[in-house]
Design a protein around this motif. Structure first.
Motif, PDB file in Angstrom:
ATOM      1  N   THR A  58      -9.686   8.299   0.631  1.00 59.54           N
ATOM      2  CA  THR A  58      -8.396   8.629  -0.077  1.00 59.54           C
ATOM      3  C   THR A  58      -8.677  10.070  -0.764  1.00 59.54           C
ATOM      4  O   THR A  58      -7.983  11.018  -0.846  1.00 59.54           O
ATOM      5  N   GLY A  59     -10.095  10.195  -1.023  1.00 63.08           N
ATOM      6  CA  GLY A  59     -10.431  11.323  -1.838  1.00 63.08           C
ATOM      7  C   GLY A  59     -10.427  12.518  -0.807  1.00 63.08           C
ATOM      8  O   GLY A  59     -10.171  13.715  -1.194  1.00 63.08           O
ATOM      9  N   ILE A  60     -10.842  12.337   0.447  1.00 63.83           N
ATOM     10  CA  ILE A  60     -10.483  13.327   1.336  1.00 63.83           C
ATOM     11  C   ILE A  60      -9.231  13.881   1.651  1.00 63.83           C
ATOM     12  O   ILE A  60      -8.981  15.147   1.544  1.00 63.83           O
TER      13      ILE A  60
ATOM     14  N   THR B 109       0.778  -1.138  -0.019  1.00 66.24           N
ATOM     15  CA  THR B 109       0.010  -0.040   0.038  1.00 66.24           C
ATOM     16  C   THR B 109       0.935   1.223  -0.014  1.00 66.24           C
ATOM     17  O   THR B 109       0.581   2.085  -0.733  1.00 66.24           O
ATOM     18  N   TRP B 110       1.936   1.388   0.857  1.00 62.31           N
ATOM     19  CA  TRP B 110       2.826   2.318   0.873  1.00 62.31           C
ATOM     20  C   TRP B 110       3.999   2.500  -0.384  1.00 62.31           C
ATOM     21  O   TRP B 110       4.436   3.588  -0.274  1.00 62.31           O
ATOM     22  N   TYR B 111       3.683   1.773  -1.174  1.00 62.58           N
ATOM     23  CA  TYR B 111       4.346   1.826  -2.404  1.00 62.58           C
ATOM     24  C   TYR B 111       3.486   2.527  -3.439  1.00 62.58           C
ATOM     25  O   TYR B 111       3.673   3.487  -4.077  1.00 62.58           O
TER      26      TYR B 111
ATOM     27  N   ALA C 105      -1.554  11.559   1.142  1.00 59.18           N
ATOM     28  CA  ALA C 105      -1.582  10.167   1.703  1.00 59.18           C
ATOM     29  C   ALA C 105      -0.726   9.823   3.004  1.00 59.18           C
ATOM     30  O   ALA C 105       0.544  10.293   3.222  1.00 59.18           O
ATOM     31  N   ARG C 106      -1.407   9.456   3.988  1.00 61.46           N
ATOM     32  CA  ARG C 106      -0.926   9.481   5.500  1.00 61.46           C
ATOM     33  C   ARG C 106      -1.772   8.237   5.995  1.00 61.46           C
ATOM     34  O   ARG C 106      -2.797   7.931   5.884  1.00 61.46           O
ATOM     35  N   VAL C 107      -0.897   7.668   7.191  1.00 60.18           N
ATOM     36  CA  VAL C 107      -1.553   6.811   8.200  1.00 60.18           C
ATOM     37  C   VAL C 107      -2.754   7.511   9.018  1.00 60.18           C
ATOM     38  O   VAL C 107      -2.299   8.588   9.435  1.00 60.18           O
ATOM     39  N   ASP C 108      -3.662   6.761   9.337  1.00 57.92           N
ATOM     40  CA  ASP C 108      -4.609   7.207  10.257  1.00 57.92           C
ATOM     41  C   ASP C 108      -4.544   6.306  11.217  1.00 57.92           C
ATOM     42  O   ASP C 108      -5.587   6.233  12.118  1.00 57.92           O
ATOM     43  N   SER C 109      -3.526   5.489  11.459  1.00 56.79           N
ATOM     44  CA  SER C 109      -3.410   4.894  12.800  1.00 56.79           C
ATOM     45  C   SER C 109      -2.186   5.442  13.589  1.00 56.79           C
ATOM     46  O   SER C 109      -1.138   6.016  12.714  1.00 56.79           O
ATOM     47  N   GLN C 110      -2.023   5.649  14.817  1.00 59.44           N
ATOM     48  CA  GLN C 110      -0.716   6.306  15.272  1.00 59.44           C
ATOM     49  C   GLN C 110       0.158   5.484  15.213  1.00 59.44           C
ATOM     50  O   GLN C 110       0.589   4.021  15.072  1.00 59.44           O
TER      51      GLN C 110
END
Length: 538
Positions: free
Chosen positions: A191-193, A48-50, A57-62
């Protein structure tokens, strides 16, 4: 008599995918002494992170729980720069892991798997790539990701558009210049957000095409320094255990009392605290009956709607952006950073596709049922064929040459999201009917699944077992349990990718087990402790 395919390269195991679970699966199986190859379609690790390198694009878990736990050295040497890292940091982290543990040497990159066929006579898998390479393996482990097969909407005219069209899941590595551009974006999910709030300040004009409005929670991001990391490292032994017992694999869990048991003043206090925390705790760290009690869900939804509406200047725009047809938490809840304020900008317009659907894409933009909109660039944030898409893209055939893709059209079947009856020695991570498919902090559940699969393979090999397969009875019991738990919640009442509703023709089923990470792990561990009853081994 079946023989090994001519020119096939032979391995004990082939792992498909080199994202979070694929890297760890490779590490665990090599640790056992197996000869393992991982096959990855990308040119490097990350999963996913590739692929998801779109703006914002950013993680939404700490970050302190969105990581591997298997190495104390890794935990002590890696420092997270902030609470919610961006794509670049996550890609850097996963590359560091690949290099730190010499995993890259066992990965074949830039290779897409086309098919996987089980040879009943030999009890082995033949795995073929898109360019004709063939691999022969006893075990096939699919770590292809649950949210990795992008959906391209069937909107006519895409080939006529003169400007570039980007799907967020296949974003180019080179920088995209938005300055002086009229940009259109289709999709307002998680993602759109992230894209919308990032691109709006950079472009001349942004037109957002929204099918379904979303509840989103403000992200409270903070930078971390050496002192913060020292505090986290002191807690890592406790956190490592904690995340595997909570509902969603985080270090927080539901409050003790239900919404119905809590008096109004305390409810308001709890909701304000959760909202101000700026994390997914507002969703999966609050009231448990959010998911089961329609009355409680409506009251919590009213709270969130009021918070959203207060940030939007134009009441008519607010009416479009504030969800009203479904309850908070019954769809994926994203975190955002100024998303709703974006629609207060003079250079941003919102098109409600419920009121004016897209008719066609033209050479110069988009034609809806009511207007022509001129665009220089189009972004598709249209999501994924979740849970099944990546596996269905591969021609997987088990006993009797039965196609998984075809059989799943009549209803998805897995045993705990880990393996499938009729497909011996095949294992999956982040597949349907496990919490990892949606209701889990991804690294928590993927590491648990990898450990369980690795332990089962170790168990079988220590006893001279050549093939492992769940029985039909075990699979039936798990699916019945999964469906029973799902039916007790409000989730199936809402159209969303959780139910596969975003894919035309896909049979509606809750894709993720919603009984909780702790409960799922307990059931997995009970199977292991009992010698894997319900698995046929020969």
């Amino acid at each position: 008599m079946a023989v090994r395919p001519h020119s096939a390269r032979t391995y004990d195991a082939v792992v498909v995918g080199a994202g979070i679970s694929g890297l760890y699966m490779l590490y665990r199986l090599r640790e056992q002494g197996l000869n393992v190859l991982a096959i990855e379609a990308a040119t490097s690790v990350g999963g996913t992170w590739y692929w998801n390198r779109y703006p914002g694009a950013r993680v939404d878990s700490q970050s302190h729980v969105y990581q591997y736990w298997f190495s104390d050295d890794l935990l002590n040497e890696w420092s997270w720069p902030e609470r919610f890292p961006d794509q670049a940091v996550m890609e850097q982290y996963l590359n560091h892991v690949a290099d730190r543990f010499d995993l890259r040497s066992a990965i074949q990159f830039d290779t897409r798997v086309r098919s996987a066929r089980y040879d009943e006579t030999r009890g082995r898998w033949t795995i073929a790539t898109a360019v004709g390479e063939v691999f022969d393996a006893q075990y096939a482990v699919f770590c292809t990701g649950g949210i990795s097969a992008p959906l391209i909407p069937p909107i006519p005219g895409q080939d006529k558009f003169r400007g570039p069209i980007f799907h967020t899941a296949r974003w180019p590595k080179s920088e995209v210049d938005f300055s002086d551009k009229r940009v259109g974006i289709i999709g307002t999910g998680a993602t759109g957000i992230q894209v919308i709030q990032s691109v709006a300040p950079q472009c001349a004009h942004l037109t957002v095409f929204q099918r379904t409005p979303n509840y989103a929670v403000p992200m409270r991001n903070t930078r971390y320094g050496a002192e913060d990391m020292a505090q986290f490292r002191a807690r890592y032994p406790e956190l490592k255990k904690r995340v595997h017992g909570t509902f969603a694999g985080f270090d927080y869990d539901f409050v003790e009392k239900t919404f119905a048991e809590t008096d109004p003043a305390e409810r308001e206090q709890i909701l304000e605290r959760l909202w101000n925390d700026g994390s997914l705790a507002m969703w999966i760290g609050g009231f448990r009956d959010l998911f089961t009690d329609a009355a409680a869900n409506e009251e919590i939804s009213k709270f969130v709607r009021a918070k959203i509406r207060a940030r939007i200047h134009d009441p008519e725009v607010a009416d479009k952006l504030v969800p009203s047809r479904y309850g908070f938490g019954t769809r994926r809840v994203p975190l955002e950073n100024g998303y709703y304020e974006t629609f207060n900008r003079a250079n941003v317009a919102l098109v409600d596709l419920g009121a004016e659907p897209i008719k066609t894409i033209t050479a110069d933009g988009i034609r809806t049922s009511l207007q022509e909109i001129s665009l220089d660039m189009l972004i598709l944030a249209t999501g994924f064929d979740t849970g099944t898409g990546a596996l269905s893209a591969i021609d997987v055939r088990g006993r009797g040459d039965v196609s998984m893709r075809e059989s799943w059209k009549n209803g998805i079947r897995t045993t705990m999201g880990l393996t499938v009856h009729g497909y011996p020695n095949l294992f999956t991570t982040m597949a349907p009917f496990a919490p990892a498919a949606a209701f889990c902090n991804v690294p928590t559940c993927l590491q648990q699944q990898v450990d369980w699969i690795s332990d089962l393979i170790r168990y079988a090999r220590s006893r001279g077992v050549a093939t492992i397969e769940p029985t039909r009875e075990l699979e039936d019991r798990w699916i019945a349990h999964h469906d029973e738990v799902a039916s007790m919640t409000l989730i199936p009442r809402t159209r969303s990718w959780y139910m596969g509703s975003n894919v035309e023709g896909k049979r509606p089923q809750l894709l993720s087990y919603i009984g909780g990470v702790g409960a799922y792990r307990k059931q997995c561990e009970e199977l292991k402790a009992s010698g894997y009853p319900g698995f046929a081994m020969a």
